[in-house]
Design an enzyme around this catalytic site. Structure first.
Site, PDB file in Angstrom:
ATOM      1  N   ASN A  10       9.406 -14.556  11.212  1.00  0.00           N
ATOM      2  CA  ASN A  10      10.354 -13.455  11.027  1.00  0.00           C
ATOM      3  C   ASN A  10       9.845 -12.644   9.837  1.00  0.00           C
ATOM      4  OD1 ASN A  10      12.501 -11.779  10.552  1.00  0.00           O
ATOM      5  ND2 ASN A  10      14.055 -13.397  10.536  1.00  0.00           N
ATOM      6  N   ARG A  95      10.106 -12.721  15.807  1.00  0.00           N
ATOM      7  CA  ARG A  95      11.335 -11.930  15.887  1.00  0.00           C
ATOM      8  C   ARG A  95      10.938 -10.464  15.784  1.00  0.00           C
ATOM      9  NH1 ARG A  95      15.587 -10.408  11.326  1.00  0.00           N
ATOM     10  NH2 ARG A  95      17.142  -9.493  12.695  1.00  0.00           N
ATOM     11  N   HIS A 184      21.083  -8.634  16.360  1.00  0.00           N
ATOM     12  CA  HIS A 184      21.467 -10.052  16.228  1.00  0.00           C
ATOM     13  C   HIS A 184      21.545 -10.727  17.605  1.00  0.00           C
ATOM     14  CE1 HIS A 184      23.821  -8.971  12.297  1.00  0.00           C
ATOM     15  NE2 HIS A 184      22.622  -9.434  11.988  1.00  0.00           N
ATOM     16  N   ARG A 245      26.263  -2.469   4.133  1.00  0.00           N
ATOM     17  CA  ARG A 245      26.349  -1.362   5.100  1.00  0.00           C
ATOM     18  C   ARG A 245      27.808  -1.039   5.406  1.00  0.00           C
ATOM     19  NH1 ARG A 245      22.685  -4.420   9.281  1.00  0.00           N
ATOM     20  NH2 ARG A 245      21.307  -5.237   7.688  1.00  0.00           N
ATOM     21  N   GLU A 388      18.874 -18.951  14.950  1.00  0.00           N
ATOM     22  CA  GLU A 388      18.039 -17.935  15.590  1.00  0.00           C
ATOM     23  C   GLU A 388      16.616 -18.423  15.801  1.00  0.00           C
ATOM     24  OE1 GLU A 388      19.941 -15.221  12.599  1.00  0.00           O
ATOM     25  OE2 GLU A 388      19.429 -13.702  14.072  1.00  0.00           O
TER      26      GLU A 388
END
Ligand code: AMP
Length: 402
Positions: A10, A95, A184, A245, A388
Site C-alpha cells: 500500500n 492497493r 474503501h 475532510r 484490507e
C-alpha cells in the site's frame, strides 16, 4: 511446493505499508511500514509475525525513494527467511485507489494496465501516482511473478446509474468522467461479507450498512453482497465528517470562498481535504482526544462530536431507505471498532428503524467480530474489524491461481 505467499503493498506519497501473508492458511508472516520516504528522518518499522521470539525492529536512516524503501523492506524480510526472491512468493497485491470505470475487478498488471492506472491520475492526484511508483518498483524486483492491482473503487462499480450519477449536465459529466466512484471498497467488501458470516448467513441473504470510520470515513449500502450506494464520490471528500475532510457540503461554499474569500482552487482543496472535518472544527482529528475533551465539557469538541454523529445518523437513515430492509449495521476501522460512545450515539433514537444497542456488549473491547445489539433488536448492530490487506491478498491470490 505451490507458491502461496502474497506480498501486499500500500504505497502512499511518502509511505509504504506492507504485509506478507501465506494464503495456504491465511497466516500473516510479517508486516511493517516505511514512513517519511524522501526525508532525512525516514523510519522503517518491521514486525515479523511468524516464529517464536519474533520482535519488532525499527530503523531510522534516510530512505530516498520508494525503490530504496522496498529494498529495505526486502532486506528485513530476508533476515527473517522470507526474502522476496523466494519461490514461495506467488504474487504481489497492490492497493490502487482509483480504478475509474475501467477497472472493476482485481487485474494483473501489464504495461497497458499500468498506462491506464497512470491515465487515472487526474481523478486521484494524491493517491494514484504513489500506487504507480509502488507497482514499478515491485515489478522491477520480481518481474517473473504476477503483480495484481486491487482497486479501492471496484466494489462500488455495481452501484446503479442513479446512485452513481451527479445531477449535472450529462455531457459535461461524461466528458470529464465526473461520477460517484466510492472508495474503501476492499474494506466494505470484506466487512459486509464478515458481517453476513457473523449472522450465520451467506452474503447473498443479507442487507448490510457498513460504516467504515477511520481517519477517512465512508458508509455503504450493500444488498445481498452487492454495493448499491456509498457515501464517497468522485474523490474521497464526499460524505461523512472525517478526521480532516469536510464530507458533504453545499458546492457553493467553494464559489463563496473563491469570490468572497479570495482563495485559490488549491487553497480550497487543501482546506477541505486537510484542514476540515474534526480537525477543522475543534483542532483535533483523533477521536480519543475529542471524546476526552468533550467529556471535560470543551464546547468545540462537543460540537465536532455532535456534527460527526449527526451526519452518521443521516446516512444510516438514508441507507435504510435505500435498502428497504436492513439486517445489520456494521461498524469498522479505527473509530468504528474502538469508539463505543460513537456507536452508541449513532444508534441512539433510531429504535423506530429497528436499531438498538446493548450498553454492556458495546463496552467490551475485542479484536473479534461481535454483535453489540440486544437480542430483541430487529437490526443487528455489529463491530467487525476490517482487514484490507487480507482482502487484497485473497483477491490477488484468487486471480493468479484460478
Ligand atoms: P484508521 O484510519 O482506521 O487507522 O483509524 C484511525 C483513527 O481511529 C484515529 O485517528 C482515531 O481517531 C481513531 N481511534 C483509534 N483508536 C481509538 C480509540 N480507542 N477510541 C477512539 N478512537 C480511536
Amino acid at each position: 511446493m505451490t507458491a502461496s505467499r502474497v506480498l501486499v503493498l500500500n504505497s502512499g506519497s511518502s509511505s509504504l505499508k506492507y504485509q506478507l501473508l501465506d494464503m495456504a492458511d491465511g497466516a500473516r508472516l510479517a508486516m511493517g511500514l516505511v514512513e517519511r520516504i524522501g526525508e532525512q528522518s525516514s523510519r522503517l518499522v518491521h514486525t515479523p509475525l511468524a516464529g517464536a521470539g519474533a520482535a519488532r525492529r525499527e530503523q531510522t536512516a534516510p530512505i530516498a525513494d520508494h525503490a530504496a524503501a522496498l529494498k529495505a523492506v526486502a532486506a528485513e524480510l530476508a533476515a527473517d527467511g522470507l526474502g522476496l526472491d523466494s519461490p514461495e512468493l506467488a504474487a504481489v497485491g497492490h492497493r490502487v485507489v482509483h480504478g475509474g470505470t475501467r477497472f472493476t475487478q482485481p487485474t494483473v498488471i501489464d504495461d497497458e494496465v499500468l498506462a491506464e492506472i497512470r491515465a487515472l491520475v487526474p481523478l486521484a492526484p494524491l493517491h494514484n501516482p504513489a500506487n504507480v511508483t509502488g507497482i514499478e518498483v515491485a515489478r522491477s524486483m520480481r518481474p517473473d511473478i504476477p503483480q495484481v492491482a486491487v482497486f479501492d473503487t471496484a466494489f462500488h462499480a455495481t452501484m446503479p446509474e442513479y446512485a452513481a450519477r451527479y445531477a449535472i449536465d450529462a455531457e459535461t459529466a461524461d466528458r470529464y468522467a465526473i461520477r460517484r466512484y466510492g472508495f474503501h471498497g476492499t474494506s466494505h467488501a470484506y466487512v459486509s461479507r464478515a458481517t453476513a458470516a457473523l449472522l450465520g448467513k451467506a452474503p447473498a441473504e443479507v442487507n448490510v450498512i457498513v460504516l467504515h470510520l477511520g481517519n477517512g470515513a465512508s458508509a455503504s449500502a450493500v444488498r445481498g453482497g452487492v454495493c448499491v450506494d456509498t457515501s464517497m464520490g468522485l474523490t474521497p471528500l464526499e460524505g461523512l465528517v472525517m478526521g480532516t475532510r469536510s464530507g458533504d457540503l453545499d458546492p457553493a461554499v467553494i464559489f463563496h470562498l473563491a469570490r468572497v474569500g479570495g482563495m485559490s482552487v488549491d487553497q480550497i482543496d487543501d482546506l477541505l481535504n486537510k484542514r476540515s472535518g474534526l480537525l477543522g472544527m475543534c483542532g483535533d482529528n483523533d477521536m480519543r482526544e475529542i471524546l476526552r475533551r468533550a467529556g471535560e465539557g470543551d464546547a468545540a469538541a462537543v460540537t465536532a462530536f455532535e456534527t460527526y454523529v449527526h451526519r452518521l445518523k443521516k446516512y444510516i437513515g438514508a441507507y435504510t431507505a435505500v435498502l428497504g430492509r436492513v439486517d445489520a449495521v456494521a461498524f469498522t476501522a479505527g473509530v468504528g471498532e474502538n469508539a463505543a460512545p460513537v456507536r452508541e450515539a449513532a444508534v441512539q433514537g433510531l429504535a423506530e428503524l429497528g436499531l438498538a444497542i446493548d450498553a454492556g456488549l458495546n463496552s467490551v473491547r475485542s479484536d473479534e467480530p461481535r454483535l453489540v445489539s440486544p437480542d430483541y433488536a430487529r437490526v443487528a448492530v455489529a463491530v467487525v474489524p476490517t482487514d484490507e490487506e487480507l482482502e487484497i491478498a485473497r483477491q490477488s491470490y484468487a486471480l493468479v491461481t484460478r
